[in-house]
Design a protein around this motif. Sequence first.
Motif, mmCIF file in Angstrom:
data_model
loop_
_atom_site.group_PDB
_atom_site.id
_atom_site.type_symbol
_atom_site.label_atom_id
_atom_site.label_comp_id
_atom_site.label_asym_id
_atom_site.label_seq_id
_atom_site.Cartn_x
_atom_site.Cartn_y
_atom_site.Cartn_z
ATOM 1 N N ILE A 214 0.851 -1.207 0.000
ATOM 2 C CA ILE A 214 0.000 0.000 0.000
ATOM 3 C C ILE A 214 0.879 1.247 0.000
ATOM 4 N N GLY A 215 1.794 1.347 0.955
ATOM 5 C CA GLY A 215 2.781 2.433 0.914
ATOM 6 C C GLY A 215 2.450 3.669 1.725
ATOM 7 N N VAL A 216 1.195 3.862 2.133
ATOM 8 C CA VAL A 216 0.870 4.926 3.103
ATOM 9 C C VAL A 216 0.213 4.265 4.317
ATOM 10 N N GLU A 217 0.289 4.955 5.458
ATOM 11 C CA GLU A 217 -0.194 4.369 6.705
ATOM 12 C C GLU A 217 -1.700 4.124 6.691
ATOM 13 N N SER A 218 -2.134 3.421 7.724
ATOM 14 C CA SER A 218 -3.555 3.100 7.847
ATOM 15 C C SER A 218 -4.399 4.351 8.063
ATOM 16 N N THR A 219 -5.672 4.221 7.711
ATOM 17 C CA THR A 219 -6.672 5.244 8.018
ATOM 18 C C THR A 219 -7.008 5.094 9.497
ATOM 19 N N VAL A 220 -6.988 6.202 10.248
ATOM 20 C CA VAL A 220 -7.341 6.116 11.668
ATOM 21 C C VAL A 220 -8.762 6.654 11.841
ATOM 22 N N TYR B 178 -9.614 10.464 11.504
ATOM 23 C CA TYR B 178 -8.590 11.337 12.084
ATOM 24 C C TYR B 178 -7.358 11.435 11.187
ATOM 25 N N ARG B 179 -7.097 10.360 10.477
ATOM 26 C CA ARG B 179 -5.956 10.388 9.542
ATOM 27 C C ARG B 179 -6.377 9.642 8.287
ATOM 28 N N PRO B 180 -6.356 10.320 7.097
ATOM 29 C CA PRO B 180 -6.666 9.579 5.870
ATOM 30 C C PRO B 180 -5.564 8.561 5.606
ATOM 31 N N GLY B 181 -5.922 7.419 5.025
ATOM 32 C CA GLY B 181 -4.895 6.396 4.808
ATOM 33 C C GLY B 181 -5.346 5.365 3.804
ATOM 34 N N ALA C 101 -3.158 6.426 -8.503
ATOM 35 C CA ALA C 101 -3.073 6.667 -7.055
ATOM 36 C C ALA C 101 -2.437 5.495 -6.299
ATOM 37 N N ASN C 102 -2.766 4.266 -6.685
ATOM 38 C CA ASN C 102 -2.198 3.116 -5.965
ATOM 39 C C ASN C 102 -0.688 3.064 -6.127
ATOM 40 N N LEU C 103 -0.242 3.317 -7.361
ATOM 41 C CA LEU C 103 1.212 3.311 -7.596
ATOM 42 C C LEU C 103 1.877 4.491 -6.899
ATOM 43 N N ALA C 104 1.200 5.643 -6.941
ATOM 44 C CA ALA C 104 1.774 6.841 -6.319
ATOM 45 C C ALA C 104 1.960 6.619 -4.819
ATOM 46 N N ALA C 105 0.960 6.007 -4.174
ATOM 47 C CA ALA C 105 1.066 5.742 -2.733
ATOM 48 C C ALA C 105 2.219 4.779 -2.462
ATOM 49 N N ARG C 106 2.329 3.766 -3.304
ATOM 50 C CA ARG C 106 3.361 2.752 -3.098
ATOM 51 C C ARG C 106 4.762 3.347 -3.229
ATOM 52 N N GLU C 107 4.906 4.322 -4.109
ATOM 53 C CA GLU C 107 6.243 4.890 -4.356
ATOM 54 C C GLU C 107 6.542 6.145 -3.543
ATOM 55 N N ASP D 180 -7.655 14.567 -6.249
ATOM 56 C CA ASP D 180 -7.943 14.914 -4.857
ATOM 57 C C ASP D 180 -8.867 13.924 -4.157
ATOM 58 N N SER D 181 -9.190 12.809 -4.796
ATOM 59 C CA SER D 181 -10.075 11.878 -4.097
ATOM 60 C C SER D 181 -9.357 10.556 -3.869
ATOM 61 N N GLY D 182 -10.060 9.634 -3.208
ATOM 62 C CA GLY D 182 -9.499 8.300 -2.983
ATOM 63 C C GLY D 182 -8.183 8.374 -2.230
ATOM 64 N N LEU D 183 -7.234 7.557 -2.661
ATOM 65 C CA LEU D 183 -5.940 7.488 -1.979
ATOM 66 C C LEU D 183 -5.154 8.788 -2.059
ATOM 67 N N TRP D 184 -5.503 9.648 -3.036
ATOM 68 C CA TRP D 184 -4.787 10.927 -3.130
ATOM 69 C C TRP D 184 -4.941 11.741 -1.852
ATOM 70 N N SER D 185 -6.074 11.595 -1.147
ATOM 71 C CA SER D 185 -6.251 12.361 0.110
ATOM 72 C C SER D 185 -5.124 12.025 1.080
ATOM 73 N N ALA D 186 -4.804 10.728 1.187
ATOM 74 C CA ALA D 186 -3.733 10.322 2.101
ATOM 75 C C ALA D 186 -2.376 10.814 1.581
ATOM 76 N N ILE D 187 -2.183 10.717 0.273
ATOM 77 C CA ILE D 187 -0.891 11.117 -0.306
ATOM 78 C C ILE D 187 -0.637 12.613 -0.068
ATOM 79 N N TRP D 188 -1.642 13.453 -0.348
ATOM 80 C CA TRP D 188 -1.437 14.907 -0.150
ATOM 81 C C TRP D 188 -1.347 15.251 1.325
ATOM 82 N N ASN D 189 -2.078 14.537 2.164
ATOM 83 C CA ASN D 189 -1.983 14.770 3.605
ATOM 84 C C ASN D 189 -0.535 14.586 4.073
#
Length: 334
Positions: A166-172, A195-198, A284-290, A315-324
Amino acid sequence: MKPSSFQTALDHLRAGDAVAIPTETVYGLAADISQPSAIEKIFALKKRPFFDPLIVHVSSRDQLSSLVEEIPPIASQLMEKFWPGPITFVLPKKKTVNDKITSGLNTVGVRMPNHPVTLELIRQLGSPVAAPSANLFGQTSPTQASHVRDEFGDDVFVLDGGPCLIGVESTVVGFRAPVAGLCKDTTLPGEIVIYRPGGVTKEEIEHFVKDLNDSPRVVVEQSPVAPGHLKHHYMPKIPLVMIQNPVSENSLELSAVQRAQIDNKLKFGDGDWNPIEMTLPSDANLAARELYSELRRCGESGASLILLHRSADKDSGLWSAIWNRLEKAATLIL
Ligand code: TXA
Ligand code: MG
């Protein structure tokens, strides 16, 4: 015979040492929750302040029951759907959970990671493990065993489980009355608070709850007691500058005003820059992983600052976690 690295990791955990473990999100620095001195080692190794609570990792629902006072039905349904996986639930804790883990809060964050090696490790240990990301406090998270070795050298045994998928932390997530049973007025709509997008996206949670009776609202609220709540977090070794209004497709091209802002804030001598461009895949999946590998690569490239274009359309989906993560990692956002 040389013991397998799995056995070595297990021996270290039993002996009260902190060990780096693979998960699907990022590598964690794990310790047995039943050994207070092992928990203290995590904070010492990471140089992490005690006010930042740790996530407890379980391999079964039985272990979960030993940690929390109650599991609201909505939490149970979300676990059924998303566990093992990248979502952490903040729930009222049992008194027996060490206050060091929860920073004195009356809640504990719990997740079941989706990595077969780590699930087996926790199962054989017979006790949940507390595990923050295996990086020095405030710095970039590790998504490969080599990232942890680079950071901690011989101080930490690393159980190599391959690169994190996955490459980014869990959603809290937490729950607000009446779903958590904290409020008697059941006519109020309950809320799931992110509390934390992930790794599990807001859209996935919304999609899942919309078919439930009395489906709760899903709100995003970065709590002061939460996830990377300090503004600067996930930081690379050199300053990251995020450009929201690029002057051209080329990230290295800046307007005179942008150059002046960077000079002013980062105090580079005039013209004395050596920037490197950070890029991410458009998927987004690849971006998070890298994401974290790329932050590390740029940080260790010999450049003096990292420039990154923020694409407004993603700005949606996994991108929220990436930009956060990138907003917190950035020294300057222009
Ligand atoms: O994917 C993950 O969650 C990774 C892997 C290793 O599992 N772990 C991780 O841990 O990201 P860490 O410590 O880097 O981030 C955990 C965040 C902390 O910032 C903390 O504030 C929040 O979770 N947290 C933990 N317990 C909490 C609680 N009781 N209430 C609110 N936030 C909590
Ligand atoms: Mg972390």
